[in-house]
Design an enzyme around this catalytic site. Sequence first.
Site, PDB file in Angstrom:
ATOM      1  N   SER A   1       0.793  -1.205  -0.078  1.00 24.21           N
ATOM      2  CA  SER A   1       0.181   0.034   0.205  1.00 24.21           C
ATOM      3  C   SER A   1       1.036   1.167  -0.108  1.00 24.21           C
ATOM      4  O   SER A   1       1.909   1.392   0.759  1.00 24.21           O
ATOM      5  CB  SER A   1      -0.977  -0.070   1.285  1.00 24.21           C
ATOM      6  OG  SER A   1      -1.303   1.298   1.289  1.00 24.21           O
TER       7      SER A   1
ATOM      8  N   TYR B   1      -2.318  -0.348  10.411  1.00 24.15           N
ATOM      9  CA  TYR B   1      -2.600  -1.068   9.074  1.00 24.15           C
ATOM     10  C   TYR B   1      -1.569  -0.620   8.215  1.00 24.15           C
ATOM     11  O   TYR B   1      -0.856  -1.647   7.773  1.00 24.15           O
ATOM     12  CB  TYR B   1      -3.927  -0.333   8.451  1.00 24.15           C
ATOM     13  CG  TYR B   1      -3.836  -0.587   7.161  1.00 24.15           C
ATOM     14  CD1 TYR B   1      -4.169  -1.846   6.583  1.00 24.15           C
ATOM     15  CD2 TYR B   1      -3.629   0.341   6.225  1.00 24.15           C
ATOM     16  CE1 TYR B   1      -4.159  -2.340   5.066  1.00 24.15           C
ATOM     17  CE2 TYR B   1      -3.572   0.257   4.569  1.00 24.15           C
ATOM     18  CZ  TYR B   1      -3.943  -1.117   4.094  1.00 24.15           C
ATOM     19  OH  TYR B   1      -3.983  -1.495   3.028  1.00 24.15           O
TER      20      TYR B   1
ATOM     21  N   LYS C   1       1.905  -3.370   6.449  1.00 21.13           N
ATOM     22  CA  LYS C   1       2.137  -3.637   5.218  1.00 21.13           C
ATOM     23  C   LYS C   1       3.566  -3.042   5.063  1.00 21.13           C
ATOM     24  O   LYS C   1       4.315  -3.927   4.476  1.00 21.13           O
ATOM     25  CB  LYS C   1       1.424  -2.575   4.118  1.00 21.13           C
ATOM     26  CG  LYS C   1      -0.110  -2.829   4.068  1.00 21.13           C
ATOM     27  CD  LYS C   1      -0.189  -4.061   3.164  1.00 21.13           C
ATOM     28  CE  LYS C   1      -1.864  -4.530   3.110  1.00 21.13           C
ATOM     29  NZ  LYS C   1      -2.008  -5.787   2.380  1.00 21.13           N
TER      30      LYS C   1
END
Length: 336
Positions: free
Chosen positions: A117, A143, A147
């Site tokens: 991302s 989050y 990644k």
Amino acid sequence: MKVLVTGGAGYIGSTTASALEDAGHTPIILDSLIRGRREYAVRYPFYEGDIADRELLGRIFREHPDIGATLHFAALIVVPESVAHPYLYYHENVVKSLELFRALDELGCERIIFSSSASIYGSNTGSDFKVSEDTPHAPDSPYARTKHMIEMALEDMSRALHFRSIALRYFNPIGADPAMRTGPYDEAPTHVLDILADVASGRIPIFRITGVDWPTRDGSGIRDYLHVWDLARAHVLAVERFDAAFDAFGGDFIPINLGSGRGVTVRELVAAFETVWGKPIAKEEAPPRDGDVAGAYASADRAAKLLGWKTELPLTQTIADALRWVHEVRPRMLGY
Ligand code: UFG
């Protein structure tokens, strides 16, 4: 080629499965259906279960020994949820990805393509908001940190083990499969284009431009929006050109930005939306959401060079596809 698709019942994984099929490949879906849609998964050979289930992975590779690559989409992806439940996110995303990578190595899978991302760049975008793959990471949510951590582990494991890997760093995928096979399915959407479509249909009374004092050309947030079908095509090319990409780039791990290379502000997106929709929508200015950032757009040169990929579908078609999906297909699917 047979391609294992973890998270193949989700929004991007399912669209990519269609693109693989259209290009003559066979997707094999592995999805827990915790967030994914069963009707997306069952279009292909489907295994319901967890990415960290070694026994299940063993069965998949026994039944499909000719799997040539794995696309790893499966993840939890909601930023505010990751702030409230960090253990869940580190466990589901990081810990289980490590287990998956180890199992894939033991099962002889030599090519892994990971859904990363652009949020790993965080606010580290400089004054022009453009980021290249060499821009230092500054992930600013649990989050985004999952990644970032998975990428680091994947790079180290690629060096030490038998597989090589590509991390595809998505900017803002929007829209739906132009053939309307799959699309976003959240009952209460949080992404900007889905919200605009719900405002147009009257499900949401007014669109709030969240953030109008950012240092961008019109004060609203800037993003690099790309049609989810363009994104899906990039995965097909990453599968097909995997070995050639490493011949050109070297090493065992390649991060690649996937974006249009063009920044669009929220006000510009709303104007484009109103043009496609054909009339103005109700809107108001509002403060930024918790954790919002000014934004970023991609330097997409590496994707062009290594994958021969660039975005092709214009923003107007992306908006038109999203409108068709949200107004015609999604209500039937969700039953409202
Ligand atoms: N926006 C509005 N009004 C809304 C919703 C959004 O003006 O009602 C604005 C946001 O402030 C932002 C832009 O529209 O400027 C895009 O917002 P999105 O939520 O669609 O996209 P983000 O880039 O902010 O976040 C998305 C996902 C995250 C993910 C992140 C990076 O929502 O889950 O991309 O991958 F982490």
